[in-house]
Design a protein around this motif. Structure first.
Motif, PDB file in Angstrom:
ATOM      1  N   ALA A 129       0.646  -0.994   0.040  1.00 34.09           N
ATOM      2  CA  ALA A 129      -0.344   0.097  -0.653  1.00 34.09           C
ATOM      3  C   ALA A 129       0.602   1.799  -0.032  1.00 34.09           C
ATOM      4  CB  ALA A 129      -1.144   0.631   1.251  1.00 34.09           C
ATOM      5  N   ILE A 130       1.422   1.057   0.442  1.00 34.93           N
ATOM      6  CA  ILE A 130       2.713   2.256   0.893  1.00 34.93           C
ATOM      7  C   ILE A 130       3.877   2.549  -0.233  1.00 34.93           C
ATOM      8  CG2 ILE A 130       4.887   2.758   2.155  1.00 34.93           C
ATOM      9  CD1 ILE A 130       3.950   2.705   4.696  1.00 34.93           C
ATOM     10  N   LYS A 131       4.007   1.153  -1.193  1.00 30.74           N
ATOM     11  CA  LYS A 131       4.201   1.467  -2.624  1.00 30.74           C
ATOM     12  C   LYS A 131       3.513   1.796  -3.547  1.00 30.74           C
ATOM     13  CE  LYS A 131       8.381  -1.730  -2.253  1.00 30.74           C
ATOM     14  NZ  LYS A 131       8.884  -3.013  -2.508  1.00 30.74           N
ATOM     15  N   ALA A 132       1.955   1.973  -3.343  1.00 32.73           N
ATOM     16  CA  ALA A 132       1.531   2.347  -4.564  1.00 32.73           C
ATOM     17  C   ALA A 132       0.980   3.802  -4.167  1.00 32.73           C
ATOM     18  CB  ALA A 132       0.126   1.608  -3.823  1.00 32.73           C
ATOM     19  N   GLU A 133       0.497   4.078  -2.718  1.00 38.02           N
ATOM     20  CA  GLU A 133       0.807   5.524  -2.267  1.00 38.02           C
ATOM     21  C   GLU A 133       1.872   6.565  -2.265  1.00 38.02           C
ATOM     22  OE1 GLU A 133       0.062   5.150   1.875  1.00 38.02           O
ATOM     23  OE2 GLU A 133      -1.717   4.858   2.012  1.00 38.02           O
ATOM     24  N   ASN A 134       3.594   6.234  -2.630  1.00 42.67           N
ATOM     25  CA  ASN A 134       4.496   6.674  -2.323  1.00 42.67           C
ATOM     26  C   ASN A 134       4.568   6.769  -4.408  1.00 42.67           C
ATOM     27  OD1 ASN A 134       4.920   6.893  -0.197  1.00 42.67           O
ATOM     28  ND2 ASN A 134       7.285   5.158  -0.467  1.00 42.67           N
ATOM     29  N   ASN A 135       3.909   6.488  -5.473  1.00 38.05           N
ATOM     30  CA  ASN A 135       4.338   6.027  -6.600  1.00 38.05           C
ATOM     31  C   ASN A 135       2.825   7.336  -6.994  1.00 38.05           C
ATOM     32  OD1 ASN A 135       5.005   5.529  -9.446  1.00 38.05           O
ATOM     33  ND2 ASN A 135       3.316   4.907  -9.503  1.00 38.05           N
ATOM     34  N   ALA A 136       1.505   7.612  -6.578  1.00 41.12           N
ATOM     35  CA  ALA A 136       0.332   8.226  -7.052  1.00 41.12           C
ATOM     36  C   ALA A 136       1.069   9.701  -6.535  1.00 41.12           C
ATOM     37  CB  ALA A 136      -0.645   7.577  -6.423  1.00 41.12           C
ATOM     38  N   ALA A 137       1.757   9.048  -5.180  1.00 41.30           N
ATOM     39  CA  ALA A 137       2.195  10.536  -4.770  1.00 41.30           C
ATOM     40  C   ALA A 137       3.348  11.798  -5.936  1.00 41.30           C
ATOM     41  CB  ALA A 137       2.706  10.911  -3.160  1.00 41.30           C
ATOM     42  N   ALA A 138       4.407  10.624  -6.361  1.00 40.62           N
ATOM     43  CA  ALA A 138       5.442  10.985  -6.852  1.00 40.62           C
ATOM     44  C   ALA A 138       5.119  11.151  -8.218  1.00 40.62           C
ATOM     45  CB  ALA A 138       6.340   9.729  -7.306  1.00 40.62           C
ATOM     46  N   VAL A 139       3.709  10.865  -9.283  1.00 45.07           N
ATOM     47  CA  VAL A 139       3.407  11.541 -10.384  1.00 45.07           C
ATOM     48  C   VAL A 139       2.381  12.788  -9.935  1.00 45.07           C
ATOM     49  CG1 VAL A 139       1.163  10.102 -12.043  1.00 45.07           C
ATOM     50  CG2 VAL A 139       3.060   8.417 -11.151  1.00 45.07           C
ATOM     51  N   ALA A 140       1.721  12.822  -9.069  1.00 46.26           N
ATOM     52  CA  ALA A 140       0.893  13.717  -8.416  1.00 46.26           C
ATOM     53  C   ALA A 140       2.022  15.078  -8.762  1.00 46.26           C
ATOM     54  CB  ALA A 140      -0.004  13.702  -7.885  1.00 46.26           C
ATOM     55  N   GLN A 141       3.061  14.957  -8.360  1.00 48.07           N
ATOM     56  CA  GLN A 141       4.056  15.434  -8.150  1.00 48.07           C
ATOM     57  C   GLN A 141       4.954  15.831  -9.243  1.00 48.07           C
ATOM     58  OE1 GLN A 141       6.368  14.616  -4.694  1.00 48.07           O
ATOM     59  NE2 GLN A 141       5.681  15.910  -3.114  1.00 48.07           N
ATOM     60  N   GLN A 142       5.245  15.042  -9.831  1.00 47.26           N
ATOM     61  CA  GLN A 142       5.828  15.286 -11.633  1.00 47.26           C
ATOM     62  C   GLN A 142       4.772  16.314 -12.237  1.00 47.26           C
ATOM     63  OE1 GLN A 142       6.534  11.285 -12.731  1.00 47.26           O
ATOM     64  NE2 GLN A 142       8.594  10.932 -11.386  1.00 47.26           N
TER      65      GLN A 142
END
Length: 418
Positions: free
Chosen positions: A122-135
């Motif tokens: 779950a944390i890896k998925a959340e981190n990936n989503a946050a990284a995409v949004a920030q990008q």
């Protein structure tokens, strides 16, 4: 008239009646002398112990009892709390390093491991989503900076053109329009710089967020590793290759973390530990040869360590085994050890008689050649072992002496053996 009688002579047997008696006495004395010799005491042969005097090298040995012990051994302990579910080895089994010996069960640990695994996903998925949004945000900011720079440069080009016209005195550009263009250039430059600062702040914020997400991810990964180690600790393995010596656990038993479960020893690393009386250990030094008696075989060894402590009048002496280990060799096997402290060349010695202290002169009974008598001799004794004693004088090689207790007839100089 009376007749005169002539006296008759007495018979020879009556006149010399004492001669047969004397002859019988003499004969009895002769026979007694032949039978008894000078003996004044009778002893039964079956109650005597004899020994012959020998000549040769006389080894002085210090005896001790002890056991065989392994130098290389290791306890395998439970690394996690659990109930014994499987026993995969028994005492006496050969194992190699890392081989499974027992398996424990702990449902809570397995559930915790599964929970952490899902949390990590779950944390890896959340981190990936946050990284995409920030990008995406970063791209928008970069576009805003580029647009502000374009607007500034466009305004600057217009200002430069108007300035050129004014300098040449051409055109109908009013001063008011020129001022407005200057103001527009200033505004566009300020907007451009503001967008740059905003992009820098956003980049810093992105990096801080990334560090926070990474820290959270590492924390969960660390928890996962701990949970995996705890689950892995439910499997008890051999720390070294060897023989399972002890397995003090049974199916269904609950084990706590750190509780010993299996002892594995290396049978090839056995040494002997013998206990020597403290009054004798003074003669023991490093490197002395030792004979180890296992009751089935005799092994060669040498003294490797002498304990500096004495317990109950005994000192532990560690003996390294030089010989090849026999089949019966195993840990805790009872053995006897004989430490050679001196080797006297070409001397007389005999099995040690009763009440014969070393370095003393004593009376010993030596038997005659026919073994019918034993006569007392003064014998000077030398050093001794537990079984034998050195003869310094008074006996010769091959002489047979009585080594059993002779105190009951010690006052007699000769005894008859019957």
């Amino acid at each position: 008239m009376d007749t005169k009688r002539t006296p008759q002579p007495k018979p020879v047997i009556k006149r010399y009646w004492y001669l047969p008696v004397i002859s019988l006495i003499v004969l009895a004395i002769y026979l007694s002398k032949q039978f008894l010799g000078d003996a004044s005491y009778f002893v039964a042969r079956d109650k005597l112990q004899m020994a012959n005097v020998k000549q040769g090298d006389f080894k002085i040995e210090v005896r001790g009892s002890g056991v065989l012990k392994p130098k290389s051994l290791q306890w395998s302990a439970a690394q996690s709390r659990g109930r014994v579910q499987q026993l995969l080895a028994k005492p006496g089994d050969s194992v190699v390093q890392g081989q499974k010996i027992a398996v424990l069960e702990n449902v809570e640990l397995l559930s915790e491991l599964e929970k952490i695994q899902w949390e990590l996903k779950a944390i890896k998925a959340e981190n990936n989503a946050a990284a995409v949004a920030q990008q995406a945000q970063q791209l928008d900011l970069e576009n805003a900076v580029m647009e502000a720079e374009f607007n500034y440069k466009s305004s600057k080009l217009k200002l430069d053109a108007e300035q050129s016209l004014l300098d040449q005195g051409k055109g109908s550009l009013s001063a008011l329009d020129f001022k407005r263009t200057q103001l527009a250039v200033t505004q566009q430059y300020a907007r451009w710089q503001a967008q740059i600062k905003r992009a820098d702040k956003m980049q810093q914020n992105y990096q801080a967020s990334e560090l926070a997400r990474q820290a959270r991810l590492e924390q969960v990964e660390n928890n996962l590793r701990k949970a995996q180690q705890q689950v892995s600790g439910l499997t008890i393995t051999a720390g070294i290759s060897g023989i399972v010596q002890k397995l003090p656990i049974e199916l269904g038993q609950q084990l706590n973390n750190g509780e010993n479960a299996a002892l594995v020893i290396d049978p090839g690393s056995l040494f002997a530990e013998i206990n020597v009386q403290e009054i004798q250990v003074k003669d023991v030094v490093m490197g002395q040869p030792v004979t180890i008696d296992t009751r089935f075989n005799k092994l060669s060894g040498e003294v490797q360590r002498i304990s500096p402590l004495s317990e109950n009048g005994l000192v532990a002496v560690e003996v390294g085994i030089i010989s090849e280990l026999p089949k019966e060799a195993r840990s805790d096997l009872n053995i006897d050890g004989y430490i050679e402290v001196t080797n006297i060349k070409n001397t007389l010695y005999v099995k040690r008689p009763a009440f014969a202290p070393k370095n003393r002169t004593v009376d010993l009974f030596k038997t005659t050649n026919d073994g019918a008598f034993a006569q007392k001799y003064e014998v000077k004794l030398g050093t001794s072992t537990a079984k034998y004693i050195q003869i310094l004088s008074g006996l010769n090689p091959g002489d047979q002496i009585i080594i059993s207790d002779t105190s009951a007839w010690a006052s007699h100089s000769s005894v008859k053996i019957q």
